[in-house]
Design an enzyme around this catalytic site. Structure first.
Site, PDB file in Angstrom:
ATOM      1  N   HIS A  90      -2.744  -8.246  -4.280  1.00  0.00           N
ATOM      2  CA  HIS A  90      -1.304  -7.377  -3.816  1.00  0.00           C
ATOM      3  C   HIS A  90      -0.356  -8.300  -4.574  1.00  0.00           C
ATOM      4  O   HIS A  90      -0.056  -9.564  -4.274  1.00  0.00           O
ATOM      5  CB  HIS A  90      -1.079  -7.094  -2.699  1.00  0.00           C
ATOM      6  CG  HIS A  90      -1.140  -8.098  -1.611  1.00  0.00           C
ATOM      7  ND1 HIS A  90       0.238  -8.734  -1.201  1.00  0.00           N
ATOM      8  CD2 HIS A  90      -2.132  -8.665  -0.801  1.00  0.00           C
ATOM      9  CE1 HIS A  90      -0.344  -9.560  -0.101  1.00  0.00           C
ATOM     10  NE2 HIS A  90      -1.449  -9.587   0.129  1.00  0.00           N
ATOM     11  N   ASP A 134       3.379  -7.822  -3.253  1.00  0.00           N
ATOM     12  CA  ASP A 134       4.105  -8.074  -2.180  1.00  0.00           C
ATOM     13  C   ASP A 134       4.095  -9.165  -1.484  1.00  0.00           C
ATOM     14  O   ASP A 134       2.965  -9.643  -1.202  1.00  0.00           O
ATOM     15  CB  ASP A 134       4.563  -6.575  -1.483  1.00  0.00           C
ATOM     16  CG  ASP A 134       3.195  -6.536  -0.614  1.00  0.00           C
ATOM     17  OD1 ASP A 134       2.122  -6.640  -1.166  1.00  0.00           O
ATOM     18  OD2 ASP A 134       3.652  -6.163   0.580  1.00  0.00           O
ATOM     19  N   GLU A 155       1.025  -4.146   0.284  1.00  0.00           N
ATOM     20  CA  GLU A 155      -0.052  -4.315   1.092  1.00  0.00           C
ATOM     21  C   GLU A 155       0.246  -4.846   2.543  1.00  0.00           C
ATOM     22  O   GLU A 155      -0.417  -4.520   3.551  1.00  0.00           O
ATOM     23  CB  GLU A 155      -1.113  -5.460   0.477  1.00  0.00           C
ATOM     24  CG  GLU A 155      -2.371  -5.391   1.012  1.00  0.00           C
ATOM     25  CD  GLU A 155      -2.469  -6.841   1.978  1.00  0.00           C
ATOM     26  OE1 GLU A 155      -3.535  -6.996   2.851  1.00  0.00           O
ATOM     27  OE2 GLU A 155      -1.295  -7.435   2.322  1.00  0.00           O
ATOM     28  N   GLU A 156       1.242  -5.873   2.296  1.00  0.00           N
ATOM     29  CA  GLU A 156       1.706  -6.343   3.761  1.00  0.00           C
ATOM     30  C   GLU A 156       2.064  -5.325   5.018  1.00  0.00           C
ATOM     31  O   GLU A 156       2.383  -5.690   6.043  1.00  0.00           O
ATOM     32  CB  GLU A 156       2.897  -7.266   3.439  1.00  0.00           C
ATOM     33  CG  GLU A 156       2.416  -8.621   2.619  1.00  0.00           C
ATOM     34  CD  GLU A 156       1.389  -9.513   3.195  1.00  0.00           C
ATOM     35  OE1 GLU A 156       1.065  -9.249   4.387  1.00  0.00           O
ATOM     36  OE2 GLU A 156       1.183 -10.436   2.652  1.00  0.00           O
ATOM     37  N   ASP A 194      -7.909 -12.530  -1.952  1.00  0.00           N
ATOM     38  CA  ASP A 194      -6.822 -12.367  -0.834  1.00  0.00           C
ATOM     39  C   ASP A 194      -7.251 -13.465   0.497  1.00  0.00           C
ATOM     40  O   ASP A 194      -6.763 -12.958   1.296  1.00  0.00           O
ATOM     41  CB  ASP A 194      -6.379 -11.114  -0.371  1.00  0.00           C
ATOM     42  CG  ASP A 194      -5.058 -10.983   0.226  1.00  0.00           C
ATOM     43  OD1 ASP A 194      -4.327 -12.194   0.361  1.00  0.00           O
ATOM     44  OD2 ASP A 194      -4.811  -9.990   0.850  1.00  0.00           O
ATOM     45  N   HIS A 216       2.808 -16.045   5.826  1.00  0.00           N
ATOM     46  CA  HIS A 216       4.031 -15.382   6.293  1.00  0.00           C
ATOM     47  C   HIS A 216       4.988 -16.187   6.882  1.00  0.00           C
ATOM     48  O   HIS A 216       5.889 -15.601   7.875  1.00  0.00           O
ATOM     49  CB  HIS A 216       3.516 -14.267   7.461  1.00  0.00           C
ATOM     50  CG  HIS A 216       2.732 -13.245   6.813  1.00  0.00           C
ATOM     51  ND1 HIS A 216       2.422 -12.196   7.672  1.00  0.00           N
ATOM     52  CD2 HIS A 216       2.004 -13.030   5.535  1.00  0.00           C
ATOM     53  CE1 HIS A 216       1.469 -11.574   6.937  1.00  0.00           C
ATOM     54  NE2 HIS A 216       1.326 -11.946   5.832  1.00  0.00           N
TER      55      HIS A 216
END
Length: 417
Positions: free
Chosen positions: A85, A87, A182-183, A205, A388
């Protein structure tokens, strides 16, 4: 077998280029993708794929990148997809990321220069003990890095370039899919699986070197709205029922030593309030509910409802709405039907000289939903850590092993055909 070597540092350069493109997604947005800026990375990837020679590479209106590496074998090989992904998390800024390469890491504290209070310590990041002598990439201290999941994007792109330059490595049709959002749980909302045309897939991932993950949380989202009774605060005695205070009491009544992220690990699930807002008359909280067992997940929703109703007994003039929606489901039930997908992923990791570790994810990936949509899709390590947040990091050498694993997966499917 021909081995991938990152002699020109092209992998690290790709990664550093991608993380400097802001692709943060937005859960409050109703557009698809949730932020238009995610397409900026998509356009870069399409241009690079076309330059490599991937003729069908394109970005669609929803922000998905599709591409095909054509088969170079006479065998009939299942079509394999590699997916990551584009994002980054809404939890921390992804604007003006400054990637820093810390070469030949020797176990020291990594103090990030733009905010020296942000420090990566070996005692707090256990996987750093396996990185002695390796090159660690971090951000500068004011943003996340974006290794989740631009490490995976860079690794897939590097593998595409390597396979395209080495036709002696035999493989079937290989599909590439880069997704937005995705997040925020929408990564495959508009993925066109018919156009993709893959039989099996692997998301790139994962975290720790060598990990292959065949199990995720099952996930629901919940929105709790409290309708209170408003009154002038100077004349509120016996009248006011504050929705803010009711909601606070509900959250305070939820378990503190279990069923909460701060107190759970392994296969334990939780009920987690992620945002609250409102006023005296109406207040709203959003929750995420997680468990590996769907029956237990449903029980968490009922637990939340019971707590709400118990608290509201003291507020006869107030009411509530609780809306629970499905987000994704544990992919293990699907992947258990296709053991060869995990077997080949495991063999590919071992062939890269790494010990494979089959494990579960206390989270989800695009592969969770892809599997339930009919495209079996485990998760392979990308080497991303502490995602994150501002302490996010990745090892260049772990990324190199991920590239080799991708190449090996393609080769092994061809060998077995």
């Amino acid at each position: 077998m021909l081995k991938y070597q990152n002699k020109t540092e092209s992998l690290a350069e790709r990664f550093k280029k991608y993380v400097q493109i802001d692709t943060q997604s937005d859960p409050a947005s109703l557009s698809i993708p949730s932020t238009e800026k995610q397409k900026n990375l998509g356009r870069v990837l399409v241009a690079e794929l076309l330059e490599i020679g991937i003729q069908d590479a394109h970005l669609d209106e929803y922000g998905y990148v599709y591409a095909t590496i054509p088969s170079n074998t006479d065998k009939k090989v299942p079509v394999i997809c590699f997916c990551s992904h584009m994002d980054t998390s809404p939890d921390c800024s992804g604007l003006n990321v400054k990637p820093i390469v810390h070469r030949n890491y020797q176990g020291q504290d990594l103090i990030l220069p733009d905010d020296p209070s942000v420090v990566l310590r070996l005692s707090e990041h256990k996987d750093l003990k396996n990185q002695i002598g390796n090159d660690i990439i971090t951000a500068s201290g004011t943003t996340l890095l974006g290794a989740d999941n631009k490490a995976g994007v860079a690794e897939i792109m590097e593998a595409v370039a390597f396979l395209s330059a080495h036709p002696e490595i035999k493989h079937g049709d290989i599909k590439i899919l880069f997704t937005p959002d995705e997040e925020i749980g929408r990564g495959v909302d508009k993925a066109d699986l018919k156009k993709l045309g893959a039989d099996f897939a692997y998301t790139i991932d994962g975290e720790t070197l060598g990990s292959i993950e065949d199990e995720t949380f099952s996930a629901d989202g919940a929105v709790l709205t409290i309708h209170g009774l408003s009154a002038h605060p100077g004349f509120a005695k016996g009248k006011m029922e504050s929705a803010v205070k009711i909601l606070s009491a509900i959250i305070d009544a939820l378990p503190k030593d279990h069923l909460t992220p701060e107190a759970t690990s392994g296969k334990e699930g939780f009920i987690h309030p992620v945002s609250i807002h409102g006023n005296v008359e109406q207040a709203e909280a959003r929750f995420i509910l997680r468990d590996f067992d769907d029956v237990l997940l449903a029980a968490h929703g009922e637990k939340l409802r019971r707590v709400v109703e118990e608290i509201l007994k003291a507020y006869p003039g107030s009411g509530y709405e609780l809306n629970i929606t499905t987000q994704y489901r544990n992919m293990k039930s699907v992947l258990d039907q296709y053991p060869e997908v995990i077997e080949i992923g495991t063999q590919a990791i071992e062939r890269a000289g790494v010990t494979a570790k089959k494990q579960s994810i206390r989270g989800g990936t695009d592969g969770s939903r892809l599997s339930l949509m009919g495209l079996p899709c485990p998760n392979i390590f990308a080497g991303e850590h502490a995602f994150h947040g501002k302490q996010e990091w990745v090892s260049v050498q772990d990324m190199e092993k991920a590239v080799q694993t991708i190449i090996n997966i393609a080769s092994i499917w061809e060998e077995r055909a």
